[in-house]
Design a protein around this motif. Structure first.
Motif, PDB file in Angstrom:
ATOM      1  N   HIS A 165       2.752   7.847   1.924  1.00 16.46           N
ATOM      2  CA  HIS A 165       2.606   8.943   0.967  1.00 16.46           C
ATOM      3  C   HIS A 165       3.955   9.646   0.811  1.00 16.46           C
ATOM      4  O   HIS A 165       4.109  10.538  -0.008  1.00 16.46           O
ATOM      5  CB  HIS A 165       1.530   9.921   1.426  1.00 16.46           C
ATOM      6  CG  HIS A 165       0.130   9.372   1.299  1.00 16.46           C
ATOM      7  ND1 HIS A 165      -0.358   8.378   2.114  1.00 16.46           N
ATOM      8  CD2 HIS A 165      -0.873   9.662   0.424  1.00 16.46           C
ATOM      9  CE1 HIS A 165      -1.610   8.086   1.751  1.00 16.46           C
ATOM     10  NE2 HIS A 165      -1.941   8.859   0.735  1.00 16.46           N
TER      11      HIS A 165
ATOM     12  N   GLU B 244      -5.589   1.871  -5.391  1.00 10.78           N
ATOM     13  CA  GLU B 244      -6.493   1.918  -4.241  1.00 10.78           C
ATOM     14  C   GLU B 244      -7.803   2.496  -4.764  1.00 10.78           C
ATOM     15  O   GLU B 244      -7.907   3.696  -5.033  1.00 10.78           O
ATOM     16  CB  GLU B 244      -5.932   2.775  -3.099  1.00 10.78           C
ATOM     17  CG  GLU B 244      -6.888   2.769  -1.899  1.00 10.78           C
ATOM     18  CD  GLU B 244      -6.376   3.565  -0.687  1.00 10.78           C
ATOM     19  OE1 GLU B 244      -5.346   4.260  -0.815  1.00 10.78           O
ATOM     20  OE2 GLU B 244      -7.028   3.485   0.367  1.00 10.78           O
TER      21      GLU B 244
ATOM     22  N   HIS C 116       0.868  -1.189   0.000  1.00  7.23           N
ATOM     23  CA  HIS C 116       0.000   0.000   0.000  1.00  7.23           C
ATOM     24  C   HIS C 116       0.902   1.234   0.000  1.00  7.23           C
ATOM     25  O   HIS C 116       1.396   1.648   1.049  1.00  7.23           O
ATOM     26  CB  HIS C 116      -0.914  -0.018   1.230  1.00  7.23           C
ATOM     27  CG  HIS C 116      -2.011   1.001   1.178  1.00  7.23           C
ATOM     28  ND1 HIS C 116      -3.222   0.829   1.829  1.00  7.23           N
ATOM     29  CD2 HIS C 116      -2.095   2.211   0.559  1.00  7.23           C
ATOM     30  CE1 HIS C 116      -3.998   1.883   1.612  1.00  7.23           C
ATOM     31  NE2 HIS C 116      -3.319   2.748   0.851  1.00  7.23           N
TER      32      HIS C 116
ATOM     33  N   ASP D 112       0.793   2.323   3.606  1.00 10.89           N
ATOM     34  CA  ASP D 112       0.006   3.495   3.199  1.00 10.89           C
ATOM     35  C   ASP D 112       0.928   4.721   3.094  1.00 10.89           C
ATOM     36  O   ASP D 112       0.514   5.841   3.411  1.00 10.89           O
ATOM     37  CB  ASP D 112      -1.123   3.758   4.203  1.00 10.89           C
ATOM     38  CG  ASP D 112      -2.339   4.381   3.559  1.00 10.89           C
ATOM     39  OD1 ASP D 112      -2.225   4.866   2.422  1.00 10.89           O
ATOM     40  OD2 ASP D 112      -3.400   4.407   4.203  1.00 10.89           O
TER      41      ASP D 112
ATOM     42  N   HIS E 224      -4.315   6.419  -5.576  1.00  3.15           N
ATOM     43  CA  HIS E 224      -5.760   6.602  -5.397  1.00  3.15           C
ATOM     44  C   HIS E 224      -6.503   6.647  -6.720  1.00  3.15           C
ATOM     45  O   HIS E 224      -6.148   7.427  -7.604  1.00  3.15           O
ATOM     46  CB  HIS E 224      -6.032   7.948  -4.702  1.00  3.15           C
ATOM     47  CG  HIS E 224      -5.676   7.962  -3.254  1.00  3.15           C
ATOM     48  ND1 HIS E 224      -6.338   7.206  -2.321  1.00  3.15           N
ATOM     49  CD2 HIS E 224      -4.727   8.646  -2.574  1.00  3.15           C
ATOM     50  CE1 HIS E 224      -5.812   7.431  -1.116  1.00  3.15           C
ATOM     51  NE2 HIS E 224      -4.829   8.296  -1.247  1.00  3.15           N
TER      52      HIS E 224
ATOM     53  N   HIS F  35       1.767   5.222  -2.146  1.00  2.00           N
ATOM     54  CA  HIS F  35       1.274   6.267  -3.058  1.00  2.00           C
ATOM     55  C   HIS F  35       2.420   7.065  -3.657  1.00  2.00           C
ATOM     56  O   HIS F  35       3.363   7.440  -2.954  1.00  2.00           O
ATOM     57  CB  HIS F  35       0.336   7.200  -2.295  1.00  2.00           C
ATOM     58  CG  HIS F  35      -0.908   6.533  -1.805  1.00  2.00           C
ATOM     59  ND1 HIS F  35      -2.008   6.335  -2.604  1.00  2.00           N
ATOM     60  CD2 HIS F  35      -1.212   5.957  -0.610  1.00  2.00           C
ATOM     61  CE1 HIS F  35      -2.949   5.691  -1.919  1.00  2.00           C
ATOM     62  NE2 HIS F  35      -2.482   5.448  -0.702  1.00  2.00           N
TER      63      HIS F  35
HETATM   64 ZN   LIG Z   1      -3.829   4.790   0.772  1.00  2.62          ZN
END
Ligand SMILES: [Zn+2]
Ligand SMILES: [Zn+2]
Length: 278
Positions: free
Chosen positions: A241, A92, A7, A239, A40, A9
């Motif tokens: 970023h 995602e 996960h 997750d 995303h 980005h």
């Molecule tokens: Zn995410």
């Protein structure tokens, strides 16, 4: 040892800034063998996929996500890093149930390895991120959130359900609120059985460990419940970023999975699960 972050980005996400190459270099430095890039792709009512709303802009500004650019670049990067890092091409997908046609078109237009199905907002509302939790019935909101997850599991085309318990992240960051999940146990059990029946899984999202809440999403109690419902498919995701967060808390995540009764962590290739011993 198989170590994977499922996960992450890049600069293609509205809230990300990292070039893909920087992410791959960080993944290698963190000792990962596999990296899934999952930018995303939020789905909105009445908008084709790729047309998205950024609530960070006044009034929620509409913008286009450059899916073609992202997947072209990802395919190039995948070849460049072959032999050093396995790059999986992911997304995602946010609340596909609000516009199933748009979600379906996206999934058929790009041959992906892996899709996270997430709920970020409900009923065309703002992202949960923007809620003022002091001005609402939090228990009712949470109940509704779990209903949306169940709906997502029923209709969405995805591989794992993303950051279960998501509103808790912001409830704690904004208001230092915690919520007892016990009253939602039956609903989560229903969700997990549905996911298992459909051959889908969940992720263990560790972003809460480098954020103020200091808890994984979902927490150990729900990992155990998922396992008790026959759940086997589970990925680990930071997750991230920012590249710095890629590969973080792998050791802790694997220990939690073992504690919850899992023997394997899952990866995906061409939407098919691959099981790797913990
Ligand atoms: Zn995410
Ligand atoms: Zn998300």
């Amino acid at each position: 040892m198989y170590l994977a972050d499922y996960h992450t980005h890049s600069r293609y996400s509205f809230d990300g800034s990292e070039p893909l190459q920087v992410m791959c270099e960080k993944a290698i430095a963190a000792g990962l063998t596999e990296l899934a890039v999952t930018d995303h792709m939020d789905i909105f009512t009445g908008l084709p996929y790729g047309e998205m709303i950024n609530f960070d802009e006044p009034g929620g500004k509409r913008f286009s996500m450059d899916a073609a650019g992202l997947y072209r670049e990802l395919n190039e990067i995948k070849d460049i890093y072959a032999g050093r890092l396995t790059v999986r091409i992911g997304a995602e997908l946010g609340q596909p149930q609000v516009n199933p046609e748009a979600a379906k078109a996206f999934v058929s237009d790009y041959p992906l390895d892996f899709i996270i199905g997430s709920v970020h907002n409900m009923e065309g509302d703002l992202d949960v991120y923007y809620y003022d939790f002091t001005q609402m019935d939090v228990a009712a909101m949470y109940d509704h959130y779990v209903d949306w997850l169940i709906e997502l599991a029923g209709v969405g085309d995805f591989d794992v359900c993303g950051h279960l318990t998501y509103p808790l992240r912001y409830m704690f960051e904004r208001c230092r609120m915690r919520l007892d999940l016990k009253p939602y146990e039956e609903k989560f059990r229903h969700l997990f059985r549905l996911l298992v029946e459909k051959g889908r899984g969940i992720e263990l999202n560790v972003s809460g460990l480098y954020r103020p809440m200091q808890e994984t999403m979902p927490p150990l109690s729900l990992l155990k419940l998922y396992r008790a419902c026959g759940g086997e498919i589970i990925t680990i995701g930071s997750d991230a970023h920012k590249a710095d967060h890629i590969g973080s808390f792998q050791k802790e995540a694997r220990a939690l999975l073992s504690e919850a009764g899992f023997s394997y962590v899952t990866g995906f290739k061409a939407r098919q699960p691959e099981f790797h011993r913990l």
